[in-house]
Enzyme design. Structure first.
Site, PDB file in Angstrom:
ATOM      1  N   SER A 104       5.774   1.671   0.681  1.00 45.44           N
ATOM      2  CA  SER A 104       4.713   0.796   0.205  1.00 45.44           C
ATOM      3  C   SER A 104       5.220  -0.144  -0.878  1.00 45.44           C
ATOM      4  O   SER A 104       6.045   0.232  -1.723  1.00 45.44           O
ATOM      5  CB  SER A 104       3.564   1.644  -0.354  1.00 45.44           C
ATOM      6  OG  SER A 104       2.610   0.839  -1.010  1.00 45.44           O
ATOM      7  N   TYR A 126       2.211  -6.391   0.866  1.00 46.45           N
ATOM      8  CA  TYR A 126       0.985  -7.163   0.731  1.00 46.45           C
ATOM      9  C   TYR A 126       1.382  -8.527   0.178  1.00 46.45           C
ATOM     10  O   TYR A 126       2.048  -8.607  -0.859  1.00 46.45           O
ATOM     11  CB  TYR A 126       0.015  -6.511  -0.260  1.00 46.45           C
ATOM     12  CG  TYR A 126      -0.585  -5.206   0.185  1.00 46.45           C
ATOM     13  CD1 TYR A 126      -1.545  -5.164   1.186  1.00 46.45           C
ATOM     14  CD2 TYR A 126      -0.207  -4.013  -0.421  1.00 46.45           C
ATOM     15  CE1 TYR A 126      -2.118  -3.967   1.574  1.00 46.45           C
ATOM     16  CE2 TYR A 126      -0.775  -2.803  -0.045  1.00 46.45           C
ATOM     17  CZ  TYR A 126      -1.725  -2.796   0.960  1.00 46.45           C
ATOM     18  OH  TYR A 126      -2.288  -1.600   1.348  1.00 46.45           O
ATOM     19  N   THR A 152       1.154  -6.203   5.974  1.00 44.08           N
ATOM     20  CA  THR A 152      -0.188  -5.665   6.149  1.00 44.08           C
ATOM     21  C   THR A 152      -1.161  -6.828   6.216  1.00 44.08           C
ATOM     22  O   THR A 152      -1.317  -7.582   5.255  1.00 44.08           O
ATOM     23  CB  THR A 152      -0.557  -4.708   5.002  1.00 44.08           C
ATOM     24  OG1 THR A 152       0.314  -3.574   5.060  1.00 44.08           O
ATOM     25  CG2 THR A 152      -1.988  -4.233   5.132  1.00 44.08           C
ATOM     26  N   LYS A 216       1.114  -5.321  10.648  1.00 44.76           N
ATOM     27  CA  LYS A 216       0.345  -4.070  10.657  1.00 44.76           C
ATOM     28  C   LYS A 216      -1.141  -4.384  10.483  1.00 44.76           C
ATOM     29  O   LYS A 216      -1.516  -5.187   9.625  1.00 44.76           O
ATOM     30  CB  LYS A 216       0.824  -3.164   9.526  1.00 44.76           C
ATOM     31  CG  LYS A 216       0.099  -1.840   9.386  1.00 44.76           C
ATOM     32  CD  LYS A 216       0.761  -1.015   8.279  1.00 44.76           C
ATOM     33  CE  LYS A 216       0.086   0.313   8.071  1.00 44.76           C
ATOM     34  NZ  LYS A 216      -1.214   0.168   7.366  1.00 44.76           N
ATOM     35  N   HIS A 240      -5.754   0.819   9.308  1.00 47.59           N
ATOM     36  CA  HIS A 240      -5.484   1.162   7.908  1.00 47.59           C
ATOM     37  C   HIS A 240      -5.984   2.574   7.582  1.00 47.59           C
ATOM     38  O   HIS A 240      -6.476   2.842   6.487  1.00 47.59           O
ATOM     39  CB  HIS A 240      -6.130   0.148   6.965  1.00 47.59           C
ATOM     40  CG  HIS A 240      -5.353  -0.110   5.711  1.00 47.59           C
ATOM     41  ND1 HIS A 240      -4.701  -1.282   5.477  1.00 47.59           N
ATOM     42  CD2 HIS A 240      -5.113   0.669   4.624  1.00 47.59           C
ATOM     43  CE1 HIS A 240      -4.106  -1.232   4.280  1.00 47.59           C
ATOM     44  NE2 HIS A 240      -4.343  -0.056   3.747  1.00 47.59           N
TER      45      HIS A 240
END
Length: 346
Positions: A104, A126, A152, A216, A240
């Site tokens: 992440s 992100y 994402t 994603k 998610h």
């Protein structure tokens, strides 16, 4: 009871209540998170008989990286609450199973420390309102050896959570996330998720990093094709973990449409969400996925048994997939086809 089935309860005994709730919860009414596993359970198989399955082969490649089994670990945050070594411990456990780990962009461990473990890893990113933050994350990940970028795409805003007690941010000490940014260097507004993204961002990420880009959060065939046309090396069929738009369709139902839309392309398909058994992995691969991701189970395993727990989770799922592959009458995961199951359930 299967060891995997008892993991969440065992983890709940070790985690602060707010952290356990944060890991397991979905958004709003929790509809999507509740449906995820049931949707995989609804598939029914049509096995072949009288086929030689004395040996079977679970190996595959993911964006060119060889793995021993088609089960990868999804990017998740707050891992240092599960194990003091956080992402380093997770990566070590995944590496022992010869798989790939997603990391992440909110990781509580530096990318350099994760990369030093030696396990192949993909950065989940992100894109935020201050693009400079995103660029710094990307550059640090490339320097640390990331092999792909996972954009994402389903988070223009963060899904609403309905906490029934103190939120995780009220009980967890500082320094648990965003270890790859200087604390206090950026304001909350700058770190807000970008809500103006278009498929052009795929090329921007690829050009900056020189790495393959996956998208994603894809649940539709037309969106999958838009991503492919824009240069995506892969898509991850994902809602998610039920943490964004509540009521979004289960990923188990979305894979066939995405696979149909990407037929004839080189864009690889992955899926996460509710996968808890080898039979679920079998169904995903038969529907067209190259590999699957597991998220919450990896957090539970890390909490309960550290790195060895993560390795056991992956190898147990691999053993179940081996067993199911023999029973369905197919020797290689690469040979699984949609005709081996009824896609509409019972």
């Amino acid at each position: 009871m299967r060891w995997i089935d008892g993991l969440e309860a065992a983890a709940a005994d070790k985690l602060p209540e707010a952290v356990h709730r944060y890991f397991r919860q979905g958004s709003s009414g929790g509809i999507s998170v509740a449906e995820a596993t049931a949707a995989w359970n609804a598939y029914r198989f049509r096995p072949h008989v009288l086929t030689d399955v004395s040996t079977v082969d679970l190996t595959t490649t993911v964006l060119g990286t060889p793995v021993d089994l088609p089960v990868l670990v999804a990017p998740t945050t707050m891992q240092r609450q599960a194990d003091p070594d956080g992402e380093v411990a997770m990566a070590a456990g995944v590496g022992a199973a010869n798989s790939v780990v997603g990391v992440s962009s909110n990781a509580g461990t530096t990318f350099a420390a994760i990369g030093a473990v030696g396990t192949p890893w993909w950065l989940q990113i992100y894109v935020v309102k201050n693009r400079d933050i995103t660029l710094r994350m990307l550059d640090a990940a490339v320097a640390a050896g990331a092999r792909a970028v996972v954009l994402t795409a389903d988070t223009p805003v963060v899904g609403r959570k309905e906490d029934d007690g103190p939120s995780v941010w009220e009980v967890v000490p500082p320094g648990q996330i965003l270890a790859n940014l200087e604390e206090g260097e950026y304001g909350e507004d700058e770190l807000g998720k970008a809500d103006d993204l278009t498929p052009d961002v795929i090329g921007w990420l690829a050009e900056r990093t020189g790495l393959p880009v996956l998208v994603k959060g894809v649940l539709r065939g037309d969106d999958a094709k838009r991503c492919s046309d824009a240069g995506a090396a892969g898509v991850i069929v994902s809602n998610h973990g039920g943490r964004q738009l509540d009521g979004s369709i289960p990923t188990a139902r979305a894979v066939p449409e995405v696979a149909a839309a990407l037929a004839g392309t080189t864009t690889e398909i992955y899926v996460d969400g509710g996968i808890r058994r080898g039979e679920h992995v079998l169904a995903a691969l038969a529907l067209g996925a190259r590999a699957v991701f597991v998220g919450r189970p990896a957090l539970w395993a890390l909490t309960v048994e550290g790195s060895p727990g993560v390795t056991r989770l992956l190898t147990d799922l691999g053993d179940e997939l081996d067993h199911a592959l023999r029973l369905i009458g197919t020797r290689r995961v690469a040979d699984l086809t949609p005709d081996l199951l009824i896609t509409g359930g019972v």
